[in-house]
Write an enzyme that holds these catalytic residues in place. Structure first.
Site, PDB file in Angstrom:
ATOM      1  N   LYS A  50       0.800  -0.850   0.506  1.00  0.00           N
ATOM      2  CA  LYS A  50      -0.443  -0.015  -0.132  1.00  0.00           C
ATOM      3  C   LYS A  50       0.725   1.127  -0.075  1.00  0.00           C
ATOM      4  O   LYS A  50       1.655   1.725   0.971  1.00  0.00           O
ATOM      5  CB  LYS A  50      -0.576   0.152   1.339  1.00  0.00           C
ATOM      6  CG  LYS A  50      -2.068   1.281   0.776  1.00  0.00           C
ATOM      7  CD  LYS A  50      -2.204   1.980   2.528  1.00  0.00           C
ATOM      8  CE  LYS A  50      -1.483   3.180   2.792  1.00  0.00           C
ATOM      9  NZ  LYS A  50      -1.132   3.967   1.912  1.00  0.00           N
TER      10      LYS A  50
ATOM     11  N   GLU B   4       9.442   0.409  10.377  1.00  0.00           N
ATOM     12  CA  GLU B   4      11.285   1.464   9.981  1.00  0.00           C
ATOM     13  C   GLU B   4      10.384   3.225  10.797  1.00  0.00           C
ATOM     14  O   GLU B   4       9.290   3.181   9.807  1.00  0.00           O
ATOM     15  CB  GLU B   4      11.407   1.387   8.992  1.00  0.00           C
ATOM     16  CG  GLU B   4      11.732   0.139   8.846  1.00  0.00           C
ATOM     17  CD  GLU B   4      13.758   0.099   9.443  1.00  0.00           C
ATOM     18  OE1 GLU B   4      14.070   0.900  10.173  1.00  0.00           O
ATOM     19  OE2 GLU B   4      13.849  -1.224   9.600  1.00  0.00           O
TER      20      GLU B   4
ATOM     21  N   CYS C 156      14.071  10.479   6.277  1.00  0.00           N
ATOM     22  CA  CYS C 156      14.143   9.489   8.454  1.00  0.00           C
ATOM     23  C   CYS C 156      15.771  10.454   8.810  1.00  0.00           C
ATOM     24  O   CYS C 156      15.587   9.806   9.639  1.00  0.00           O
ATOM     25  CB  CYS C 156      13.818   8.106   8.598  1.00  0.00           C
ATOM     26  SG  CYS C 156      14.243   7.021   7.287  1.00  0.00           S
TER      27      CYS C 156
END
Ligand code: NAD
Length: 482
Positions: free
Chosen positions: A176, A250, A284
């Site tokens: 997704k 994550e 990130c």
């Protein structure tokens, strides 16, 4: 304008169950640049069913690791053959400057595929050990159907981070993507199919979070892997906890780059920019806290300020651009809110601090540096996900480590020094899943993931495949010779 009216489910482009669509907005023009069907729970059901059938009935999991890895090698070549197209597509979807996107958004995913393809040589799924009564075979067996949910900031990279190790393991995947970046996933589906991925092994359903929750809790899903915000990660972890479903998370980061007294700023500062402000600060791993000793604090702050002020802000498709727009208007407002918080709490803007002059169209924020930052301030504790850096003073090495570790996150970091041995010892004391000495980069053969609120589990390396494997102890007939 790119339009799709089908969803890639079970190896076919099929009519979606619903009628609503997702409009993809180009963050530079603020205009619609693409439209795809918005996936519904019924589409997830169809995709999971196809994945279940492919896993249970086609022999995919029993195929040799080498044969599955060969698909990944071909997929890598498929990405490289479409490098320019994919770079332009992703830059248009989410504003990544093409100068960085060529590597970070496209070449890096093909390198990850190459890494996993190479595991065919070394990844063993069986090992015989001595049991109490005779030999015991320790087998790694594919977990089954994987629900994979990814963010918009590095969409192809994240798709590959999920799908490649799942393929090595012999799992099937329902992916997704984030609603901001569904367009590149259609190209990814084509590339995987042309590489020889059997039907049903991969399905892709772009949708929002409610439909994502349906995938996470679907009774026929065996494993969930998620990359995104810590807030969403907590919800997904709770749902998986209730179901006792394995999950890899994550999540966010607030990483520190520690610049020791003896660092050569002329060579370090350009690398620090790569590490901290890449992808418009929407990464990130971004090392948005730059820690400098009090003795050289003014010098480091000046050098970082000068380098950030010199960055070229503009059209992400212009090769000269270093900083493009943020992904969405809400993201720009969020980042501007953090800048206000920094000013309100007493930090000093040394460059940037608002919206750039002359760029009224596009969701831009000026690359911004804060000096006089205390690590307790909001801008030093929370993930901003924009081009905003904080330069924070430390007293000595112990203080530098304490500040680096004074964070809810633990994803990444770096130490910079003329003395590599000292820097390495210091790096060992920083509580993050990844840390680099005198450079910035990801090692695809090493595990990647977070301590603390940055996540659970690891991707990349053989550990990334292990995350999709159950472990079975098969004790043989005691009469079997050892
Ligand atoms: P987000 O959490 O809002 O969304 C990520 C994805 O999860 C999207 O596809 C979204 O639709 C879906 N989602 C959100 N809530 C969900 C729920 N409750 N159930 C199921 N699906 C849900 O994050 P974002 O804003 O798209 O991405 C930015 C975040 O991702 C940042 O925090 C960044 O640090 C993190 N990120 C982490 C890594 C890493 O490897 N650690 C890599 C890239 C991005």
């Amino acid at each position: 304008m790119i339009e799709h009216d089908r969803l890639y489910i079970g190896g076919e482009l099929v009519k979606p169950a619903g009628t609503s669509t997702i409009e993809v907005i180009n963050p530079f023009t603020e205009e619609v640049c693409g439209r795809v069907p918005e996936g519904t729970e019924a589409d997830i059901d169809a995709a999971v069913s196809a994945a279940r059938t492919a896993f249970d009935t086609t022999g995919w999991a029993e195929m040799s690791v080498a044969d599955r890895c060969a698909i990944l090698a071909r997929a890598s070549a498929g990405i490289q053959a479409r490098m320019d197209e994919l770079t332009g597509l992703i830059s248009t979807e989410m504003g990544s400057p093409s100068s960085w996107a060529m590597f970070g958004q496209v070449l890096a995913p093909s390198m990850i595929l190459d890494y996993y393809a190479g595991l065919a040589e070394t990844y063993a799924t069986e090992e015989t050990r001595a049991g109490m009564f005779g030999p015991v075979v320790v087998r790694k067996e594919a977990m089954g159907v994987v629900g994979a949910i990814i963010p918009w900031n590095v969409p192809l990279f994240e798709a590959v981070m999920k799908v490649a190790p799942a393929v090595v393991a012999g799992c099937t995947v329902v992916l997704k993507p984030a609603p901001e970046t569904p367009l590149d996933t259609y190209a990814f589906a084509e590339i995987m199919e042309e590489a020889g991925l059997p039907k049903g092994v991969l399905s892709i359903v772009p949708a929002g979070r409610e439909v994502g929750e349906h995938l996470v809790t679907h009774p026929l899903v065996d494993k969930v892997t998620f990359t995104g915000s810590t807030a969403a990660g907590r919800k997904i972890a709770a749902a998986c906890g209730e179901l006792l479903r394995p999950v890899t998370l994550e999540l966010g980061g607030k990483s520190a780059a520690i610049v020791l007294d003896d660092a050569d700023l002329a060579s370090v500062v350009p690398q620090l920019l790569d590490a901290s402000i890449m992808n418009n600060g929407q990464a990130c791993v971004a090392q948005t806290r730059i820690l400098a000793s009090r003795g050289r604090y003014a010098e480091v702050l000046d050098a970082v300020t000068e380098a950030v002020a010199a960055l070229t802000v503009g059209d992400p498709l212009d090769p000269a651009t270093q900083i493009g727009p943020l992904v969405a208007e809400r993201q720009r407002e969020r980042v501007l809110g953090f800048i206000d918080a920094g000013i309100g709490e007493g930090a000093r803007v040394t460059t940037g601090g608002g919206r750039p002059d002359g760029l009224d169209r596009g969701w831009f924020v000026e690359p911004t540096v804060f000096g006089d930052v205390d690590n307790k301030m909001t801008i030093a504790q929370e993930e901003i996900f924009g081009p905003v850096l904080s330069v924070i003073p430390f007293d000595d090495h112990d203080d530098a480590v304490a500040i680096a570790n004074d964070s809810p996150y633990g994803l990444c970091g770096s130490v910079w020094s003329a003395d590599a041995a000292t820097a390495t010892e210091l790096a060992k004391r920083v509580r993050t899943g990844t840390i680099t000495v005198n450079h910035f980069g990801m090692a695809f053969g090493a595990p990647f993931g977070g301590y603390k609120s940055s996540g659970l589990g690891r991707e990349l390396g053989p550990e990334g495949v292990d995350a999709f494997m159950e472990k079975k102890a098969l004790s043989l007939d005691p009469a079997t010779p050892a």
